[in-house]
Scaffold this motif. Structure first.
Motif, PDB file in Angstrom:
ATOM      1  N   ASN A   1       6.203  -6.282  -7.066  1.00 11.55           N
ATOM      2  CA  ASN A   1       6.087  -7.710  -6.798  1.00 11.55           C
ATOM      3  C   ASN A   1       4.644  -8.051  -6.459  1.00 11.55           C
ATOM      4  N   PRO A   2       4.239  -9.322  -6.645  1.00 11.79           N
ATOM      5  CA  PRO A   2       2.874  -9.704  -6.275  1.00 11.79           C
ATOM      6  C   PRO A   2       2.581  -9.290  -4.829  1.00 11.79           C
ATOM      7  N   GLY A   3       1.406  -8.742  -4.604  1.00  8.44           N
ATOM      8  CA  GLY A   3       1.041  -8.263  -3.267  1.00  8.44           C
ATOM      9  C   GLY A   3       1.226  -6.762  -3.114  1.00  8.44           C
ATOM     10  N   ASP A   4       2.057  -6.149  -3.987  1.00  5.94           N
ATOM     11  CA  ASP A   4       2.231  -4.692  -3.949  1.00  5.94           C
ATOM     12  C   ASP A   4       0.964  -3.996  -4.425  1.00  5.94           C
ATOM     13  N   ALA A   5       0.898  -2.692  -4.193  1.00  9.94           N
ATOM     14  CA  ALA A   5      -0.258  -1.917  -4.653  1.00  9.94           C
ATOM     15  C   ALA A   5       0.221  -0.733  -5.484  1.00  9.94           C
ATOM     16  N   ILE A   6      -0.638  -0.286  -6.390  1.00  2.53           N
ATOM     17  CA  ILE A   6      -0.394   0.957  -7.120  1.00  2.53           C
ATOM     18  C   ILE A   6      -1.642   1.821  -6.993  1.00  2.53           C
TER      19      ILE A   6
ATOM     20  N   HIS B   1      -0.670  -9.807 -12.581  1.00  2.00           N
ATOM     21  CA  HIS B   1       0.593  -9.966 -11.848  1.00  2.00           C
ATOM     22  C   HIS B   1       0.406  -9.907 -10.341  1.00  2.00           C
ATOM     23  N   GLY B   2      -0.824  -9.998  -9.880  1.00  2.00           N
ATOM     24  CA  GLY B   2      -1.061 -10.043  -8.429  1.00  2.00           C
ATOM     25  C   GLY B   2      -0.855  -8.709  -7.739  1.00  2.00           C
ATOM     26  N   ILE B   3      -0.958  -7.623  -8.491  1.00  2.00           N
ATOM     27  CA  ILE B   3      -0.742  -6.287  -7.907  1.00  2.00           C
ATOM     28  C   ILE B   3      -2.094  -5.611  -7.688  1.00  2.00           C
ATOM     29  N   HIS B   4      -2.276  -5.064  -6.491  1.00  2.00           N
ATOM     30  CA  HIS B   4      -3.542  -4.419  -6.148  1.00  2.00           C
ATOM     31  C   HIS B   4      -3.609  -3.015  -6.745  1.00  2.00           C
ATOM     32  N   THR B   5      -4.830  -2.569  -7.087  1.00  2.00           N
ATOM     33  CA  THR B   5      -4.978  -1.218  -7.633  1.00  2.00           C
ATOM     34  C   THR B   5      -5.962  -0.397  -6.799  1.00  2.00           C
ATOM     35  N   ILE B   6      -5.538   0.821  -6.456  1.00  2.00           N
ATOM     36  CA  ILE B   6      -6.382   1.822  -5.811  1.00  2.00           C
ATOM     37  C   ILE B   6      -6.724   2.815  -6.912  1.00  2.00           C
ATOM     38  N   ASN B   7      -7.986   2.995  -7.185  1.00  2.00           N
ATOM     39  CA  ASN B   7      -8.397   3.768  -8.360  1.00  2.00           C
ATOM     40  C   ASN B   7      -9.205   5.007  -7.979  1.00  2.00           C
ATOM     41  N   ILE B   8      -8.932   6.097  -8.658  1.00  2.00           N
ATOM     42  CA  ILE B   8      -9.620   7.362  -8.410  1.00  2.00           C
ATOM     43  C   ILE B   8     -10.363   7.758  -9.682  1.00  2.00           C
TER      44      ILE B   8
ATOM     45  N   LEU C   1      -7.580   4.581   4.302  1.00  2.00           N
ATOM     46  CA  LEU C   1      -8.432   3.874   3.333  1.00  2.00           C
ATOM     47  C   LEU C   1      -7.728   2.677   2.699  1.00  2.00           C
ATOM     48  N   LEU C   2      -6.406   2.592   2.919  1.00  4.34           N
ATOM     49  CA  LEU C   2      -5.669   1.499   2.285  1.00  4.34           C
ATOM     50  C   LEU C   2      -5.982   0.155   2.929  1.00  4.34           C
ATOM     51  N   GLY C   3      -6.447   0.200   4.190  1.00  5.89           N
ATOM     52  CA  GLY C   3      -6.761  -1.059   4.869  1.00  5.89           C
ATOM     53  C   GLY C   3      -5.552  -1.967   4.886  1.00  5.89           C
ATOM     54  N   ALA C   4      -5.707  -3.172   4.393  1.00  2.05           N
ATOM     55  CA  ALA C   4      -4.620  -4.162   4.452  1.00  2.05           C
ATOM     56  C   ALA C   4      -3.644  -4.023   3.287  1.00  2.05           C
ATOM     57  N   PHE C   5      -3.943  -3.141   2.321  1.00  2.88           N
ATOM     58  CA  PHE C   5      -3.044  -3.013   1.179  1.00  2.88           C
ATOM     59  C   PHE C   5      -1.788  -2.234   1.569  1.00  2.88           C
ATOM     60  N   PRO C   6      -0.633  -2.600   1.011  1.00  2.00           N
ATOM     61  CA  PRO C   6       0.579  -1.814   1.310  1.00  2.00           C
ATOM     62  C   PRO C   6       0.497  -0.432   0.667  1.00  2.00           C
ATOM     63  N   GLU C   7       1.272   0.519   1.198  1.00  2.00           N
ATOM     64  CA  GLU C   7       1.318   1.846   0.578  1.00  2.00           C
ATOM     65  C   GLU C   7       1.846   1.709  -0.846  1.00  2.00           C
TER      66      GLU C   7
END
Lengths: 373, 373
Positions: free
Chosen positions: A175-180, A200-207, A243-249
């Motif tokens: 859902n919007p606001g989720d993270a991957i 789609h409003g989804i946050h991305t954590i990238n390596i 490191l996620l800060g305010a982003f959800p797991e």
């Protein structure tokens, strides 16, 4: 001694048989003479590939003759030629390539699909043999696409962008606001994941891997919409989740690398085993490091982590693949709006050998090679 | 200096508060004096556990006082005491044990559950503190079970047999004639898997470790209904699937070992990536070798293997856990019919220390220890 026809590559034999069998339909349409990049045995692509003339072929009643405009050299094309990909066209006389875009050149007399000469079409689902100047196949193979996008995008929309889209949709309800989280974020699939997630409003954590120029790579990914980009060495710490800060797991992670980079994705994933929520899912779709994925058993038991795989080829064979063409239209719409882009190098067919060398990594890191016919 | 009540273990404090608050209900029922196996801090169980007297406790209106008959020492009980299990009772004054069977001793005046003195009951879902001669808990905690089975089975039916049953039901739809594969097959869960699968017409391929007596272990498992039993060294070959003979490729595998034994389970699993069928699923529920699971990325991509985890504790916290008691009744029915059995050693409470030593592996390989109160 074998009769002369036995000495022809299989593709030519097929073309001949096709011509013969189609005489009875009295169709007078034939394709122009064509050139194709063929191989007769598996091996190093720069050893076994050759450009060959293909004689004209009669169009069946429902065949469409397409003049190819552009087709990429994908890693899976290389692997098919090497013989290490599970699904390969029959030998000898296999034409390389699996996706691409072309222009309708001629239509068999009984074609009912709404196609006109000049329309842009792609084989959808993707199919063998796109490294060829003219292709004749049944109308059901071809999907008309918009022609107001750069042809390189129409030529490459299936294998990489569709993988990114399906992986975002098929495993976890986001859902919007989720993270991957994903590794190999600079790959084209990785870049598509970032941009499609953003839409789609989804946050991305990238390596990404540590290498000269990794700061520049970070900047590029952030410009595409990446929320966070870390090199592997930056993640050599205990509490990654700080490191996620305010982003959800993240409930979903993508792995195209294996080894340590896969372990890092797993460490970011959500786990909340004692409540109703499920632990995170890591989807593996590549193994660039050629190293396996190693997981402590506690990740499965106490963290409730799931591990799955994705292979577009399998998805295309499934009953879900019906909406493949709808997805393609959606993705090309995003390209048109400037919301989906990635780097490619367009190279004329006359320089196929150079494009192949670049795709084989013989000139260092290079963008995806797209051959223009 | 802290007031005297602060010096009491927490359990006793709770009991005292309970007595105090219940004076207003004017219930005159009190439990008999009780003995419990307690620990006040985490550590080696034979160091931190002690047997303590617990004073009588007043029964609330809906409380049931149960005289415990038997309770096992499970590996997870050990891990809780050591402090390495994710879910642990609060310290100090934690009572050990998580499952067991008792007999209804007395009922609070407002109990509506159909319970009578003498009935056998188990805490269901399982809950902390079963190593105690009398337990007073709300009626909702207790599930009446049949008393025509050996009490050791009623005492141990939740943690191991229910794990086996849920794993067979929760991941893959199995039909009679299908096959599954598991490692750690001599464990109690492993033995239950064999027997429960057999009841449903499902074949089992079993993997055990190489050790003196492995031939005898094979014989025992075959007597329980195992179709095939292999030691790990017997599987040191390329084409494992040739060993399947007439059995179908397993769609489901169980791993409680990790390391090489997990890889062997993965190698047996079905994969049929290009058709509609899904690849096999390996469920990890233990890690006896303390080694991780290592998987080539191609297993995920081309073989479509999925990897999941199972933890009964999480299942019990889920909304699916409602039918926990129905499952327990089913399992004890199978015990009664002689279709579900496993080895245990029953030992009197007075010899708790010896039982603990055996459970800790200080006397070599021993059957599961069940303490009789």
């Amino acid at each position: 001694m074998a009769p002369p026809s036995r000495l022809l590559p299989a593709t030519l034999q097929i073309l001949r048989r096709r011509c013969a069998s189609r005489f009875s339909t009295a169709s007078s349409l034939v394709s122009p003479p064509s050139k194709a990049v063929l191989y007769d045995e598996h091996g190093a692509p720069d050893q076994v590939l050759r450009v060959a003339d293909v004689p004209p072929v009669h169009l069946g009643d429902r065949d469409v003759c397409v003049r190819m405009l552009a087709a990429p050299i994908n890693p899976s094309d290389i692997n098919r030629i090497e013989g290490v990909y599970p699904i390969r066209p029959p030998l000898p006389g296999a034409v390389g390539g699996c996706e691409g875009v072309g222009q309708v050149h001629a239509l068999g007399p009984a074609v009912t699909a709404p196609l006109s000469p000049g329309d842009w079409v792609i084989p959808s689902p993707s199919s063998f043999g796109t490294w060829q100047t003219y292709i004749v196949k049944n109308e059901s193979v071809w999907h008309k696409v918009r022609s107001d996008v750069p042809m390189e995008y129409a030529a490459t929309v299936t294998v990489n962008p569709l993988t990114a889209l399906r992986m975002l949709r098929d495993f976890v309800q986001l859902n919007p606001g989720d993270a991957i989280v994903q590794n190999g974020a600079t790959s084209i699939v990785g870049q598509c994941v970032i941009q499609l997630a953003k839409v789609h409003g989804i946050h991305t954590i990238n390596i990404i891997r540590d290498r000269p120029g990794s700061e520049e790579a970070k900047g590029k990914l952030k410009q595409l919409g990446a929320d966070e980009v870390f090199t592997e060495s930056q993640l050599d710490m205990k509490n990654l989740k700080s490191l996620l800060g305010a982003f959800p797991e993240p409930a979903l992670g993508f792995n195209c690398v294996g080894g340590n980079a896969a372990s890092l994705v797993l460490k970011f994933l959500s786990h909340n085993p004692l409540f109703f929520r499920q632990g995170g899912t890591m989807v593996t779709y590549g193994g660039m490091s050629k190293r396996p994925v190693t997981v402590p058993t506690s990740y499965f038991i106490f963290k409730d982590i799931s591990m799955r795989g994705f292979w577009l080829q399998k998805w295309m064979n499934s009953d879900k693949a019906e909406d493949c063409r709808t997805m393609i239209d959606y993705l090309l719409g995003l390209v048109h709006e400037g919301k989906l882009k990635y780097e490619m190098e367009s190279i004329p067919f006359s320089e196929f050998s150079l494009a192949l060398e670049k795709a084989l990594g013989k000139h260092g890191s290079q963008p995806k090679q797209v051959v223009r016919f």
